[in-house]
Design a protein around this motif. Structure first.
Motif: not given
Length: 497
Positions: A232, A244, A247, A263, A267, A331, A334-335, A339, A354, A357
């Motif tokens: 993300g 960073q 997600l 988010f 990871q 995804f 989402v981008r 985003l 979040n 989102l």
């Protein structure tokens, strides 16, 4: 008469060449004494990846196919002979018109010639009367697709060599063929070999191509969930600086609904399990969880939690992400839709990111019609709501997702967990215990000993702990003497003997 054209143009007195062909009536053709079959044609390049094919549908529903080259040449020939076939002509007039057409020069497709003889024109006209438009196309060679240089024995040997080692290059194959036959040079050229390999599907790319993946979709909601992680944007740290965000998301395969997405600052497995816990709490239990082959998804923690919930874990094959195409498509959405619309000048915290989102997911994504479903993801998921498997009301979902690790309690009644000291009861000093905890909230840590909950561990301050007096163990009462001694027993036995 000496003009040159890429396609013949006739005087206005001549009827249009296309009218007779597109007519749905045989009256004009029968009146002229011609056996012209009725047909329709339409382009099919949209069906063949851009390569134009012409479908000719004739009486009797027989279908003929031409490639782009044959179609172009057939259309050129028809344009030349159209004045000869659209009406009945006396023999002399037919020959005169053919001579007039033959006197011109043309740009003949795929040929360096510029003229056509009278006999050729009359032959084309006869072929059209007997076989229709498809008869004007050049006939393919009878041995098309068969190599005249590669014998059956040589073809079999090449195929065995290539299948034995798909990485064999063409140069290596040629050398091996020459050496095995006892000749200095191979029996075929490099171009012939490469053409043969491609036609037979024996190139390295063709032999090592992955298996074809069929499109699949779950029949009911919560039958299959997919889970994955997306790198993300950078967010603002609480104490300053940037980090960073990652997600983590779960997606229902049948409805494309998002049970949970969030988010995280990590990871790893901790964030993935927290996302799954929120998803189960919000949308019930899935029958299968489809995830990739990463190390975190093969954790025993995930396997234990899935077994406790009755979820089957299914891993995709390494380097084959096609099966997770739906969540990858999410995804991308989402981008593109979320985003891309964030203000780059305003740095958000993880919590603020979040919040935005979930506003977008609930108000836009879940309520927008999905092209593959014909309905919104929320409406499609609610259609199967009676079949959704829920957790029993008394289930403590948070404790069910606790991590479990083994630790040995030190002599000072402490143990180390994630670089932090915790205090255990004195009677557990030196014992191996099981520690259960929430990795994202280590304030509550449970100590289990011999399968039973003993007590909640307390975080320890090393400075304060060093100033406290040591807790002495309570001395156990000495047992009464038994009077049994091995050496004395041996002496007594010998004396008796």
């Amino acid at each position: 008469m000496g003009c040159r054209a890429s396609f013949p143009v006739f005087a206005a007195s001549c009827p249009s060449a296309g009218l007779a062909c597109m007519s749905h009536s045989d009256r004009a053709a029968n009146h002229a004494g011609l056996r012209v079959p009725r047909f329709l044609s339409f382009p099919t390049q949209h069906l063949h990846g851009g390569r134009s094919l012409l479908l000719i549908i004739v009486r009797g529903m027989e279908i003929f196919r031409m490639d782009a080259k044959a179609e172009k040449l057939a259309l050129f020939r028809y344009g030349l002979i159209a004045p000869l076939i659209i009406e009945r002509l006396p023999r002399g007039e037919l020959t005169r018109r053919a001579q007039e057409i033959a006197a011109r020069t043309y740009d003949i497709p795929h040929s360096k010639r510029t003229s056509v003889s009278v006999d050729t024109l009359l032959d084309w006209a006869l072929r059209y009367r007997n076989g229709g438009f498809e008869a004007l196309a050049p006939k393919p060679r009878e041995d098309r697709g068969q190599s005249r240089t590669v014998t059956p024995q040589l073809a079999s040997l090449i195929e065995r060599l290539k299948r034995e080692n798909p990485h064999r290059t063409g140069t290596t194959l040629l050398r091996e063929l020459a050496l095995s036959s006892g000749q200095d040079t191979p029996a075929l050229s490099a171009s012939t070999l490469y053409r043969f390999l491609k036609q037979r599907g024996l190139s390295e790319k063709q032999l090592l191509a992955p298996a074809v993946h069929k499109k699949f979709e779950a029949e009911h909601s919560n039958q299959i969930w997919q889970a994955d992680m997306l790198f993300g944007p950078w967010v603002r740290r609480v104490n300053g600086g940037r980090m960073q965000a990652f997600l983590h998301a779960t997606l229902d395969d049948a409805s494309r609904l998002i049970p949970h997405a969030q988010f995280y600052a990590s990871q790893g497995l901790d964030a993935s399990l927290d996302c799954l816990r929120h998803a189960v709490a919000a949308r019930g239990l899935p029958a299968r969880l489809y995830i990739d082959n990463a190390k975190i998804y093969r954790s025993p923690q995930l396997a234990r939690i899935a077994a406790s919930l009755g979820i089957l874990i299914v891993h995709s094959r390494p380097y084959q992400p096609e099966g997770r195409g739906k969540i990858e498509r999410f995804f991308r959405t989402v981008r593109d839709q979320f985003l891309a619309n964030l203000d780059p000048k305003h740095a958000l915290s993880l919590e603020e990111l979040n919040d935005r989102l979930w506003i977008w997911i609930e108000s836009v994504y879940h309520r927008s019609e999905h092209s593959a479903l014909g309905s919104t993801p929320l409406a499609r998921w609610q259609r199967d709501i009676e079949q959704i498997r829920q957790l029993p009301p008394a289930t403590d979902l948070r404790r069910l997702f606790f991590h479990r690790l083994d630790r040995v309690v030190r002599r000072d009644s402490t143990f180390l967990l994630h670089n932090r000291l915790y205090e255990a009861p004195p009677h557990l000093a030196g014992q191996r215990v099981e520690v259960r905890f929430d990795p994202l909230d280590a304030a509550e840590v449970e100590i289990w000993f011999q399968g039973k909950l003993d007590i909640a561990a307390r975080p320890v301050d090393p400075v304060v702990n060093g100033q406290l007096p040591s807790v002495k163990r309570t001395a156990a009462a000495e047992p009464e003497p038994t009077g049994i001694n091995f050496v004395e027993l041996l002496k007594q036995k010998q004396e008796k003997e």
